[in-house]
Design a protein around this motif. Structure first.
Motif, PDB file in Angstrom:
ATOM      1  N   GLY A 273       0.574  -1.276  -0.097  1.00 27.55           N
ATOM      2  CA  GLY A 273      -0.001   0.035  -0.020  1.00 27.55           C
ATOM      3  C   GLY A 273       0.729   1.312  -0.065  1.00 27.55           C
ATOM      4  N   ASN A 274       0.028   2.346   0.164  1.00 31.11           N
ATOM      5  CA  ASN A 274       0.957   3.559   0.131  1.00 31.11           C
ATOM      6  C   ASN A 274       1.683   3.832   1.389  1.00 31.11           C
ATOM      7  N   THR A 275       1.100   3.677   2.513  1.00 34.62           N
ATOM      8  CA  THR A 275       1.660   3.693   3.680  1.00 34.62           C
ATOM      9  C   THR A 275       2.198   2.410   4.598  1.00 34.62           C
TER      10      THR A 275
ATOM     11  N   SER B 286       5.737   1.423   4.354  1.00 35.17           N
ATOM     12  CA  SER B 286       6.135   1.702   3.087  1.00 35.17           C
ATOM     13  C   SER B 286       6.524   3.058   2.809  1.00 35.17           C
ATOM     14  N   GLY B 287       6.702   3.867   3.581  1.00 32.90           N
ATOM     15  CA  GLY B 287       7.247   5.167   3.680  1.00 32.90           C
ATOM     16  C   GLY B 287       8.784   5.411   3.675  1.00 32.90           C
TER      17      GLY B 287
END
Length: 64
Positions: free
Chosen positions: A8-10, A31-32
């Protein structure tokens, strides 16, 4: 057993499923933070993350 990964994005969620609707283990990684594949592998193979899988059979296949 199946290895499932949701990027995912985060966060990235990695799970091990033994049968339909039976989640054996789950890990969440941010994921950041930029990480190489080797760094992600080291995190997932660490004793903290794999201790709950020691008595389980091996993963039969993974889909990427």
């Amino acid at each position: 057993m199946q290895l499932v990964i949701d990027v995912g994005n985060t966060e990235t969620v990695v799970g091990v499923v033994a049968a339909p609707l039976e989640l054996v283990a789950e890990w969440r990684l941010s994921s950041g933070i930029p990480r190489t594949g080797d760094e992600m592998t080291a995190l997932l193979r660490s004793e903290e993350h794999t201790s709950e899988l020691q008595s389980r059979p091996h993963i039969s296949y993974a889909v990427f």
